[in-house]
Design an enzyme around this catalytic site. Structure first.
Site, PDB file in Angstrom:
ATOM      1  N   LYS A   1      -3.058  22.287  -9.666  1.00 36.82           N
ATOM      2  CA  LYS A   1      -3.876  21.551 -10.640  1.00 36.82           C
ATOM      3  C   LYS A   1      -5.109  20.945  -9.958  1.00 36.82           C
ATOM      4  O   LYS A   1      -4.995  20.291  -8.914  1.00 36.82           O
ATOM      5  CB  LYS A   1      -3.021  20.449 -11.275  1.00 36.82           C
ATOM      6  CG  LYS A   1      -3.733  19.799 -12.440  1.00 36.82           C
ATOM      7  CD  LYS A   1      -2.966  18.626 -12.999  1.00 36.82           C
ATOM      8  CE  LYS A   1      -3.886  17.877 -13.974  1.00 36.82           C
ATOM      9  NZ  LYS A   1      -3.493  16.499 -14.137  1.00 36.82           N
TER      10      LYS A   1
ATOM     11  N   LYS B   1     -18.881  51.524 -26.770  1.00 37.39           N
ATOM     12  CA  LYS B   1     -17.466  51.484 -26.358  1.00 37.39           C
ATOM     13  C   LYS B   1     -16.761  52.814 -26.582  1.00 37.39           C
ATOM     14  O   LYS B   1     -15.647  53.007 -26.108  1.00 37.39           O
ATOM     15  CB  LYS B   1     -16.750  50.353 -27.090  1.00 37.39           C
ATOM     16  CG  LYS B   1     -17.379  48.974 -26.792  1.00 37.39           C
ATOM     17  CD  LYS B   1     -16.409  47.855 -27.048  1.00 37.39           C
ATOM     18  CE  LYS B   1     -17.069  46.509 -26.748  1.00 37.39           C
ATOM     19  NZ  LYS B   1     -16.094  45.465 -26.465  1.00 37.39           N
TER      20      LYS B   1
ATOM     21  N   PHE C   1     -12.943  46.250 -33.124  1.00 40.72           N
ATOM     22  CA  PHE C   1     -13.454  45.184 -33.991  1.00 40.72           C
ATOM     23  C   PHE C   1     -14.737  44.656 -33.385  1.00 40.72           C
ATOM     24  O   PHE C   1     -14.950  44.778 -32.177  1.00 40.72           O
ATOM     25  CB  PHE C   1     -12.412  44.062 -34.120  1.00 40.72           C
ATOM     26  CG  PHE C   1     -11.413  44.349 -35.203  1.00 40.72           C
ATOM     27  CD1 PHE C   1     -10.505  45.389 -35.053  1.00 40.72           C
ATOM     28  CD2 PHE C   1     -11.382  43.606 -36.368  1.00 40.72           C
ATOM     29  CE1 PHE C   1      -9.590  45.689 -36.051  1.00 40.72           C
ATOM     30  CE2 PHE C   1     -10.481  43.888 -37.372  1.00 40.72           C
ATOM     31  CZ  PHE C   1      -9.587  44.929 -37.222  1.00 40.72           C
TER      32      PHE C   1
ATOM     33  N   LYS D   1     -22.219  48.732 -30.745  1.00 39.52           N
ATOM     34  CA  LYS D   1     -20.948  48.518 -30.029  1.00 39.52           C
ATOM     35  C   LYS D   1     -20.046  49.750 -30.140  1.00 39.52           C
ATOM     36  O   LYS D   1     -19.374  50.140 -29.195  1.00 39.52           O
ATOM     37  CB  LYS D   1     -20.256  47.295 -30.639  1.00 39.52           C
ATOM     38  CG  LYS D   1     -19.347  46.560 -29.711  1.00 39.52           C
ATOM     39  CD  LYS D   1     -18.919  45.217 -30.299  1.00 39.52           C
ATOM     40  CE  LYS D   1     -19.817  44.085 -29.849  1.00 39.52           C
ATOM     41  NZ  LYS D   1     -19.395  42.773 -30.376  1.00 39.52           N
TER      42      LYS D   1
ATOM     43  N   PRO E   1     -12.023  43.496 -17.701  1.00 38.24           N
ATOM     44  CA  PRO E   1     -12.144  44.905 -18.097  1.00 38.24           C
ATOM     45  C   PRO E   1     -12.271  45.010 -19.615  1.00 38.24           C
ATOM     46  O   PRO E   1     -11.673  44.211 -20.339  1.00 38.24           O
ATOM     47  CB  PRO E   1     -10.827  45.532 -17.627  1.00 38.24           C
ATOM     48  CG  PRO E   1      -9.891  44.391 -17.434  1.00 38.24           C
ATOM     49  CD  PRO E   1     -10.722  43.182 -17.113  1.00 38.24           C
ATOM     50  N   ASP E   2     -13.043  45.955 -20.089  1.00 39.39           N
ATOM     51  CA  ASP E   2     -13.168  46.170 -21.536  1.00 39.39           C
ATOM     52  C   ASP E   2     -12.055  47.132 -21.959  1.00 39.39           C
ATOM     53  O   ASP E   2     -12.124  48.346 -21.723  1.00 39.39           O
ATOM     54  CB  ASP E   2     -14.555  46.740 -21.870  1.00 39.39           C
ATOM     55  CG  ASP E   2     -14.794  46.724 -23.381  1.00 39.39           C
ATOM     56  OD1 ASP E   2     -13.868  47.078 -24.135  1.00 39.39           O
ATOM     57  OD2 ASP E   2     -15.907  46.356 -23.788  1.00 39.39           O
ATOM     58  N   ILE E   3     -11.026  46.579 -22.556  1.00 41.97           N
ATOM     59  CA  ILE E   3      -9.819  47.366 -22.868  1.00 41.97           C
ATOM     60  C   ILE E   3     -10.151  48.469 -23.875  1.00 41.97           C
ATOM     61  O   ILE E   3      -9.742  49.621 -23.717  1.00 41.97           O
ATOM     62  CB  ILE E   3      -8.713  46.439 -23.419  1.00 41.97           C
ATOM     63  CG1 ILE E   3      -8.443  45.311 -22.414  1.00 41.97           C
ATOM     64  CG2 ILE E   3      -7.439  47.215 -23.717  1.00 41.97           C
ATOM     65  CD1 ILE E   3      -7.566  44.196 -22.935  1.00 41.97           C
TER      66      ILE E   3
ATOM     67  N   ASN F   1     -10.194  31.274 -27.111  1.00 40.71           N
ATOM     68  CA  ASN F   1     -11.128  31.354 -28.233  1.00 40.71           C
ATOM     69  C   ASN F   1     -10.360  31.039 -29.524  1.00 40.71           C
ATOM     70  O   ASN F   1      -9.153  30.815 -29.491  1.00 40.71           O
ATOM     71  CB  ASN F   1     -11.819  32.724 -28.273  1.00 40.71           C
ATOM     72  CG  ASN F   1     -10.828  33.847 -28.408  1.00 40.71           C
ATOM     73  OD1 ASN F   1     -10.104  33.940 -29.394  1.00 40.71           O
ATOM     74  ND2 ASN F   1     -10.763  34.722 -27.408  1.00 40.71           N
TER      75      ASN F   1
HETATM   76  N1  CTP Z   1     -12.591  44.136 -26.378  1.00 36.65           N
HETATM   77  C1  CTP Z   1     -11.783  44.623 -25.387  1.00 36.65           C
HETATM   78  N2  CTP Z   1     -11.859  44.133 -24.124  1.00 36.65           N
HETATM   79  C2  CTP Z   1     -12.758  43.180 -23.807  1.00 36.65           C
HETATM   80  C3  CTP Z   1     -13.614  42.665 -24.811  1.00 36.65           C
HETATM   81  C4  CTP Z   1     -13.491  43.153 -26.085  1.00 36.65           C
HETATM   82  O1  CTP Z   1     -10.967  45.506 -25.664  1.00 36.65           O
HETATM   83  N3  CTP Z   1     -12.802  42.720 -22.576  1.00 36.65           N
HETATM   84  C5  CTP Z   1     -12.510  44.723 -27.714  1.00 36.65           C
HETATM   85  C6  CTP Z   1     -12.003  43.814 -28.817  1.00 36.65           C
HETATM   86  O2  CTP Z   1     -10.596  43.908 -28.973  1.00 36.65           O
HETATM   87  C7  CTP Z   1     -12.732  44.368 -30.027  1.00 36.65           C
HETATM   88  C8  CTP Z   1     -14.027  44.912 -29.448  1.00 36.65           C
HETATM   89  O3  CTP Z   1     -13.804  45.085 -28.068  1.00 36.65           O
HETATM   90  O4  CTP Z   1     -12.060  45.467 -30.607  1.00 36.65           O
HETATM   91  C9  CTP Z   1     -15.249  44.079 -29.635  1.00 36.65           C
HETATM   92  O5  CTP Z   1     -15.083  42.788 -29.215  1.00 36.65           O
HETATM   93  P1  CTP Z   1     -16.297  41.758 -29.250  1.00 36.65           P
HETATM   94  O6  CTP Z   1     -15.813  40.476 -28.670  1.00 36.65           O
HETATM   95  O7  CTP Z   1     -16.928  41.733 -30.599  1.00 36.65           O
HETATM   96  O8  CTP Z   1     -17.330  42.500 -28.331  1.00 36.65           O
HETATM   97  P2  CTP Z   1     -17.762  42.241 -26.860  1.00 36.65           P
HETATM   98  O9  CTP Z   1     -17.194  43.258 -25.976  1.00 36.65           O
HETATM   99  O10 CTP Z   1     -17.471  40.821 -26.511  1.00 36.65           O
HETATM  100  O11 CTP Z   1     -19.325  42.512 -26.949  1.00 36.65           O
HETATM  101  P3  CTP Z   1     -20.530  41.451 -27.043  1.00 36.65           P
HETATM  102  O12 CTP Z   1     -20.372  40.544 -25.878  1.00 36.65           O
HETATM  103  O13 CTP Z   1     -21.737  42.330 -27.009  1.00 36.65           O
HETATM  104  O14 CTP Z   1     -20.366  40.779 -28.371  1.00 36.65           O
END
Ligand code: CTP
Length: 397
Positions: free
Chosen positions: A285, A340, A322, A336, A303-305, A207
């Protein structure tokens, strides 16, 4: 570091050679080093090399009449601004946890009220052993600071956690321990940058995050005296000086690095973590097969850290997330925060027209239990300083 004195206890272990490099770093930064070599330590590095690098006498014997006449062991332990034990073996940690004093190094530690920083180094089974973990918990409760150990290949050929932290990382922890400021002695974890999720060995999904905001936050926290662990994906801005840098590529690696860095008093999760990884990533590849058929990528959710840290056992006292949004910034960000489980959300509008993602300015809304606070658009460094001040104020409450 200029004018500071470090009492460096070098324990037994193959990692003792890294302590020689540490001495050079400390001296180059203007610190004085009083070296103490344990009997086991002297099996791995010689008193001559330690003394030559430190430019000072090496202390090793508890009952040395000359030393006692010149500087008693009690005095020796009190002249330092910080005591560092590197490497610290499992046996040495056990000794410290029990408060034993059967050699010069352990006696010095018992006779001092100076802050102590320990860099453990041992085989991974010894590290994971309940007895070692018990000793660590005791030492943490006693106020002892730790740096490492890290995961990696060990001298014994095994792979896992137990390798002594690199000299640069120990140096950063020493610098943080010597800092003054409202966040002195506080361990703060900051994540930053994008993650790269491989498609095959040469291609990845990424990204547009530059890592600029996370880097500025880590620097601002460091400037207030915090001991910062900075876990960063492949960012396009350089990592700040004077913080412990852990480089990762994927979300899975970022999660592992974050878990290894805990406990921390505060976590600021500024990384733009990829929500999905390629589930069918190829080990070699991918080639065009001439059929004109594009490969079908399958995705798995990462995983959502932030959520795991917020809801985990080792939850920091303050967790800051963030939210990068393009629509309904405040509404989505507030939802959010609740979903979270973090304390604060720093929300920003990353629509291309704002120029925020990859740019030098940011316009954020700080969302907490108390409500939303709109900050004016300002440089990312200024956002970072303001956030660091808010964190310091929250910890002071
Ligand atoms: N984050 C994380 N792990 C993930 C995705 C996001 O820890 N797999 C954390 C980011 O570091 C940030 C927060 O979650 O602090 C929000 O990230 P954002 O990309 O805005 O949210 P998303 O989880 O992608 O939610 P959505 O898809 O609803 O926008």
């Amino acid at each position: 570091m200029q004018g500071k004195r470090i009492l460096l206890i070098i324990g037994g272990g193959i990692a003792a050679y890294k302590s020689l490099l540490l001495i050079r770093l400390l001296r180059a930064a203007g610190a004085a080093v009083t070296p103490v070599l344990t009997r086991a330590g002297a099996e791995f590095v010689t008193p001559l090399s330690v003394s030559a690098l430190a430019g000072e006498k090496v202390y090793s014997a508890l009952f040395d009449l000359t030393d006692e006449a010149e500087m008693g062991h009690i005095q020796l332990s009190r002249v330092a601004d910080l005591i560092v034990v590197a490497p610290a073996t499992a046996d040495f940690l056990a000794k410290m946890a029990q408060g034993r004093a059967d050699d010069l190094a352990s006696t010095l530690l018992l006779a001092t009220d100076t802050a102590v920083l320990v860099a453990p180094a041992m085989n991974l089974r010894m590290w994971h052993h309940p007895a070692t973990q018990r000793n660590l918990a005791q030492l943490r409760a006693d106020g002892v600071g730790f740096v490492g150990p890290e995961a990696g290949e060990m001298a014994c050929g095994e792979f896992g956690i137990g390798r002594m932290a690199e000299p640069e990382a120990i140096f950063a922890s020493i610098a943080a321990a010597l800092q003054s400021g409202p966040l002195a002695g506080r361990h703060i974890l900051v994540t930053s940058g994008p993650t790269h999720e491989p498609i095959d060995p040469v291609r990845y999904i990424a990204n547009r995050s530059s890592g600029a905001q996370g880097t500025a936050i880590a620097a601002a926290l460091r400037d207030l005296g915090a001991d910062v662990t900075f876990v960063t994906g492949p960012a396009s801005v350089p990592a700040p000086e004077g913080v412990r840098v852990v480089r990762v590529e994927t979300a899975a690696q970022m999660l592992a690095a974050v878990q290894a860095a805990l406990p921390a008093e505060v976590a600021v999760m500024a990384a733009a973590v990829a929500d999905w990884r390629v589930a069918n990533a190829s080990g070699s590849k991918m080639k065009k097969d001439g059929s004109g058929q594009a490969p079908a990528l399958e995705f798995a959710e990462n995983p959502d850290i932030l959520a795991l840290v917020s809801k985990g056992d080792a939850r920091p006292r303050l967790v800051v997330g963030f939210a990068a949004e393009t629509d309904q910034v405040e509404t989505y960000a507030a939802a959010k925060r609740l979903r979270k489980g973090c304390d604060w959300i720093v929300a920003n509008d990353v629509s291309p027209a704002t120029g925020i993602m990859g740019g030098s300015e940011n316009a954020v809304v700080l969302i907490s239990e108390a409500g939303s606070e709109v900050w004016p658009r300002m440089a990312k460094d200024a956002v970072a300083r303001r956030l660091a001040d808010r964190i310091a104020a929250a910890l002071a409450d």
